[in-house]
Motif scaffolding. Sequence first.
Motif, PDB file in Angstrom:
ATOM      1  N   ARG A   1      -0.239   8.738   2.710  1.00  0.00           N
ATOM      2  CA  ARG A   1      -1.385   7.844   2.925  1.00  0.00           C
ATOM      3  C   ARG A   1      -2.092   7.528   1.610  1.00  0.00           C
ATOM      4  N   LEU A   2      -1.354   7.447   0.537  1.00  0.00           N
ATOM      5  CA  LEU A   2      -1.978   7.256  -0.771  1.00  0.00           C
ATOM      6  C   LEU A   2      -2.713   5.924  -0.860  1.00  0.00           C
TER       7      LEU A   2
ATOM      8  N   LEU B   1      -5.042  13.677  -6.630  1.00  0.00           N
ATOM      9  CA  LEU B   1      -4.857  12.375  -5.992  1.00  0.00           C
ATOM     10  C   LEU B   1      -4.554  11.287  -7.022  1.00  0.00           C
ATOM     11  N   ILE B   2      -5.285  11.292  -8.120  1.00  0.00           N
ATOM     12  CA  ILE B   2      -5.032  10.295  -9.165  1.00  0.00           C
ATOM     13  C   ILE B   2      -3.626  10.456  -9.714  1.00  0.00           C
TER      14      ILE B   2
ATOM     15  N   GLU C   1      -3.163  -1.703  -4.897  1.00  0.00           N
ATOM     16  CA  GLU C   1      -3.612  -1.442  -3.531  1.00  0.00           C
ATOM     17  C   GLU C   1      -2.712  -0.424  -2.827  1.00  0.00           C
ATOM     18  N   GLU C   2      -1.393  -0.627  -2.909  1.00  0.00           N
ATOM     19  CA  GLU C   2      -0.446   0.240  -2.220  1.00  0.00           C
ATOM     20  C   GLU C   2      -0.508   1.675  -2.724  1.00  0.00           C
ATOM     21  N   SER C   3      -0.828   1.843  -3.996  1.00  0.00           N
ATOM     22  CA  SER C   3      -0.881   3.195  -4.556  1.00  0.00           C
ATOM     23  C   SER C   3      -2.247   3.851  -4.400  1.00  0.00           C
ATOM     24  N   GLY C   4      -3.223   3.083  -3.906  1.00  0.00           N
ATOM     25  CA  GLY C   4      -4.542   3.653  -3.687  1.00  0.00           C
ATOM     26  C   GLY C   4      -5.450   3.608  -4.900  1.00  0.00           C
TER      27      GLY C   4
ATOM     28  N   LYS D   1       1.820   8.246 -10.025  1.00  0.00           N
ATOM     29  CA  LYS D   1       3.261   8.417  -9.830  1.00  0.00           C
ATOM     30  C   LYS D   1       3.812   7.369  -8.860  1.00  0.00           C
ATOM     31  N   HIS D   2       3.076   7.148  -7.771  1.00  0.00           N
ATOM     32  CA  HIS D   2       3.536   6.166  -6.784  1.00  0.00           C
ATOM     33  C   HIS D   2       3.501   4.753  -7.364  1.00  0.00           C
TER      34      HIS D   2
END
Length: 320
Positions: A227-228, A264-265, A288-291, A270-271
């Motif tokens: 859910r990143l 989280l960062i 957006e997708e990586s948060g 990484k994502h």
Amino acid sequence: MVEPHRVAVLAIDEVVGYDMQLPALLFRIAERNGEALYDVRICGVDDQPVRVSAGYTAVLDHGPEALAEADTVIIPGTRVRGPRHEGTLPDDIAAALALIRQGTRIMSICTGAFVLGAAGILDGRPATTHWAYADELQALYPEILVDENVLFVDDGDVLTSAGLAAGVDLCLHVLRADHGSEVANTAARYTVVPPFREGGQSQFIERPVSDEGVGTTASTRAWALTRLGEPLDLATLAEHARMSVRTFSRRFRAETGLSPRAWLIQERVKHARHLLENTTLPIDRVAEESGLGTSASLRQHLNAAIGVSPLTYRRTFARS
């Protein structure tokens, strides 16, 4: 055909065998389209066999001439007396290091930092070594900005790591910086090690092995990784773990060596790198997708992590 990057691993008497062999293993695995990305040579300061700290002697295929041809030089851990205990650099080591060309990337693993310290290469620079020897390094070489808490330090053309497994982390970090996460992850899978640990992660992790049972944050970390792209604040993570915020924060740091926010960062960066390498999503969508929210935020965090912009990273590492 592109010439492979040349790596010389300088084995100095009383070398730590693990430190000497792991760069050769990791860098030799690295390939793209069946072509080797690195040419790795283990060499000595002369043509004589080298004593290994574990109690055997290694006969090397290369002498110090390999240093003059190298694009990267790696100094493994060593117990050699001068640099380790006296703050001095023996003439034969000094002569070997003098062969290194200007602009060559230099790395050390564990107590290899003492050799770089004795040579003056770390003066005025941030550096690390195994936590047990950090005070000695600082005392012998007071000009070094020693940080005993981190796994490795990347100071551009000079990189240092803590002991043993942190040398793996440093090598994978360099593979990732040179050729992207796919190459680094393949090397990590082959050697059955974690593909990524942030250099700034603490050397001290109170509970490095945890199960999925009650009282750990492992299941919450696994849940968060899926859910990143969603808002994930500390309260949300603590609620999922069924802990108070205070308890969750304490246990999270004990298990990972990082605060929940820093973790989280790290995972979001990484994502984002994975998306930049393997998709054609616009930069705003990757953020957006990586948060990470916005392209400006993605740019800031990627720059902080590896020193390049998202577009530069994509141009360098995108899969054809």
